[in-house]
Design an enzyme around this catalytic site. Structure first.
Site, PDB file in Angstrom:
ATOM      1  N   GLY A 206       4.178   0.421  -6.457  1.00  0.00           N
ATOM      2  CA  GLY A 206       3.052  -0.283  -6.166  1.00  0.00           C
ATOM      3  C   GLY A 206       2.631  -1.086  -7.237  1.00  0.00           C
ATOM      4  CG  ASN A 207       0.473  -4.341  -6.991  1.00  0.00           C
ATOM      5  OD1 ASN A 207      -0.843  -4.353  -6.999  1.00  0.00           O
ATOM      6  ND2 ASN A 207       1.278  -4.676  -6.100  1.00  0.00           N
ATOM      7  CB  SER A 208      -2.893  -1.978 -11.402  1.00  0.00           C
ATOM      8  OG  SER A 208      -1.993  -2.210 -11.795  1.00  0.00           O
ATOM      9  CB  SER A 209      -3.536  -5.531  -6.520  1.00  0.00           C
ATOM     10  OG  SER A 209      -4.903  -6.250  -5.809  1.00  0.00           O
ATOM     11  CB  ALA A 273      -0.751  -7.921  -6.112  1.00  0.00           C
TER      12      ALA A 273
END
Ligand code: CTP
Length: 402
Positions: A206-209, A273
Site C-alpha cells: 500500500g502507500n501512505s495516501s 494514489a
C-alpha cells in the site's frame, strides 16, 4: 454563531467547542426557541461570553448592530425553516435576525429540519433568495431525523461545519462560490486514498495516501452544488454530507469503479494514489516463512486508470484532472517533471505537489501548482480545503472554455 430552535441545537455545542479550539472568539446568539433546547448558561459557559437573545439587553452597547458589524463570519447552526424564512424576508424581530441584517462578512447557514419542511416550496424559495444575496446555505445531511423518519434534513457533522467555517474565514471568496452554486447541474467524480494490492489474505502493498485531498475536493464540490461521487480506496472516514461514497480496495477495483462513474461525469479528478504494481499472483493462504530465507515478490504493472479514462472519453467537454506527487530530481525541476507527466497522461489539468521529507501525506495543508498544456498557476500554499476550491475553479474554467 447563531443557533435557531431545532433539536440539532445540541450539536451546535460541539461546533462551538471546535471553533474555540481553533482559536476563534465566538459570540453565541440563540433564538428564544433555541433556548428551550439548550439553555443560556451552556452557551455562556462554553463560549466565555455574554449571551443574549433579544435586542434590549445591554442596549447602551447597541449589540444588535455591533455584533454583525464586528464579526468576521456569521454561522447559523442549526438554521430552522422559520429562521430561514425570517432571514429571507429581512425581518429584525430578535437579536439573531438583526445580526444577519447588519453583517457585512460572509454568512453561512446550516439548515436542519424535517424533510417535508426542507423540500417545501416556501423553504426552497427562501433558500434561493438567500443564495442570490450571497448567503452560503449548506445543504443538510441525509439520514435519521428526530423521530423514526429519515431523509435530508440532518445538521451536518460539527467537524464538517467547522471545516466550512475555517475555509470561508480563510478565503471569503469561497462563500460567494458556494452561494452562487457555480457547480450546480454538474456531475463530478473524485478518487481518493491509496490502493492496496493483496499478497495473501492478511498482507498487502500500500502507500501512505491519507485521502484528505480527495475528501476536501468532494466537500468543496458539494458545497458549490455539484452532484458528487467519491471513489475511495481504503479511507476510514465518513463521507462529507451529500456525497456518494464508493469504497474500493485495489487499483483494478478503482479502475473499474472510475470507468463506470466517468461515463456520466462532467468533471473527474484522480486524487487517489493507485499502486503501480501488484503481485503477479496473490496467495489464497497466508504466506509462511520457510527457514531463514527471504521472500522474492513477483510484481506486474497495474493499468493506468487516468490514461484509460482519457482514452475512453466520449464527451469532449468532460474535464479530466490528474495529480502528480513528485520528489525533486537533480537536474529536472518539479514543473518539468509535471509537464512530462501531463503530456504522457493526456489529461486536461495536472495538480502538481512535492512529496518526500515528511511533506504532504496526512497533513491538512499542501502546496500545489496547477498545470495545463498552455500554462501553470502557482505554486499556492494553503489548507487542502482551500486548494480544493482552486482546483475546481481551474476545472470549471477549463470546461467553460470549451
Ligand atoms: N494514476 C492512475 N493509475 C495508476 C497510477 C496513477 O490513474 N496506475 C493517476 C494518479 O491518480 C494521478 C496520476 O495518475 O492522478 C499520476 O500519478 P503518479 O503516481 O504521479 O504517476 P504514475 O503514472 O504512477 O507515474 P510514476 O512513474 O511517476 O509513478
Amino acid at each position: 454563531m447563531g443557533v435557531a430552535g431545532g433539536i440539532a441545537a445540541y450539536k451546535a455545542c460541539e461546533l462551538l467547542r471546535r471553533l474555540l479550539a481553533e482559536g476563534h472568539q465566538v459570540r453565541v446568539v440563540p433564538t428564544a426557541s433555541a433556548l428551550t433546547f439548550v439553555g443560556e448558561a451552556t452557551w455562556a459557559a462554553l463560549s466565555g461570553q455574554p449571551v443574549h437573545t433579544e435586542v434590549w439587553a445591554d442596549a447602551h452597547q447597541v449589540p444588535h448592530v455591533q455584533l454583525g458589524q464586528q464579526a468576521d463570519l456569521v454561522l447559523v447552526a442549526p438554521a430552522t425553516a422559520d429562521l430561514i424564512a425570517r432571514a429571507a424576508s429581512g425581518r429584525a424581530d430578535d437579536l439573531l435576525t438583526n445580526v444577519l441584517l447588519t453583517a457585512r462578512c460572509p454568512v453561512v447557514l446550516a439548515p436542519a429540519m424535517h424533510t417535508e419542511m426542507w423540500s417545501h416550496a416556501a423553504t426552497r424559495a427562501n433558500v434561493a433568495t438567500l443564495r442570490e444575496r450571497g448567503v452560503l446555505v449548506v445543504d443538510p445531511d441525509s439520514g435519521r431525523l428526530t423521530g423514526a423518519d429519515s431523509g435530508p434534513g440532518r445538521l451536518p457533522d460539527p467537524a464538517e461545519l467547522a471545516a466550512v467555517a475555517a475555509t470561508v474565514l480563510d478565503d471569503p471568496g469561497i462563500a460567494v462560490r458556494g452561494a452562487t452554486q457555480d457547480l450546480a447541474g454538474l456531475s463530478v467524480v473524485v478518487s481518493a486514498g491509496g490502493t492496496r494490492e493483496h499478497l495473501d489474505p492478511v498482507r498487502f502493498l500500500g502507500n501512505s495516501s491519507s485521502g484528505l485531498m480527495g475528501w476536501a475536493l468532494a466537500r468543496a464540490a458539494r458545497l458549490r452544488g455539484a452532484d458528487v461521487r467519491l471513489v475511495a480506496a481504503n479511507v476510514d472516514r465518513p463521507a462529507p454530507p451529500g456525497v456518494t461514497l464508493q469504497p474500493v480496495t485495489s487499483t483494478t477495483d478503482l479502475g473499474a469503479a472510475m470507468s463506470v462513474a466517468a461515463t456520466t461525469a462532467d468533471l473527474v479528478v484522480m486524487a487517489a494514489a493507485p499502486a503501480d504494481f501488484t503481485p503477479a499472483a496473490a496467495s489464497d493462504t497466508k504466506i509462511k516463512k520457510s527457514g531463514t530465507g527471504g521472500l522474492q515478490l513477483d510484481l506486474v504493472q497495474t493499468s493506468d486508470v487516468l490514461a484509460g479514462l482519457v482514452a475512453a472519453r466520449t464527451d469532449p467537454r468532460q474535464v479530466l484532472v490528474g495529480f502528480a506527487a513528485e520528489t525533486p530530481t537533480p537536474g529536472t525541476s518539479l514543473v518539468e517533471l509535471g509537464r512530462a507527466k501531463l503530456a504522457r497522461k493526456g489529461c486536461d489539468l495536472l495538480v502538481l505537489n512535492e512529496v518526500g521529507h515528511g511533506r504532504v501525506f496526512g497533513q491538512s495543508t499542501s502546496e500545489i501548482t496547477v498545470l495545463s498544456p498552455s500554462g501553470a498557476a502557482g505554486p499556492v500554499t494553503g489548507t487542502k480545503d482551500r486548494l480544493a476550491h482552486l482546483i475546481w475553479d481551474a476545472a470549471l474554467a477549463e470546461r467553460l472554455a470549451r
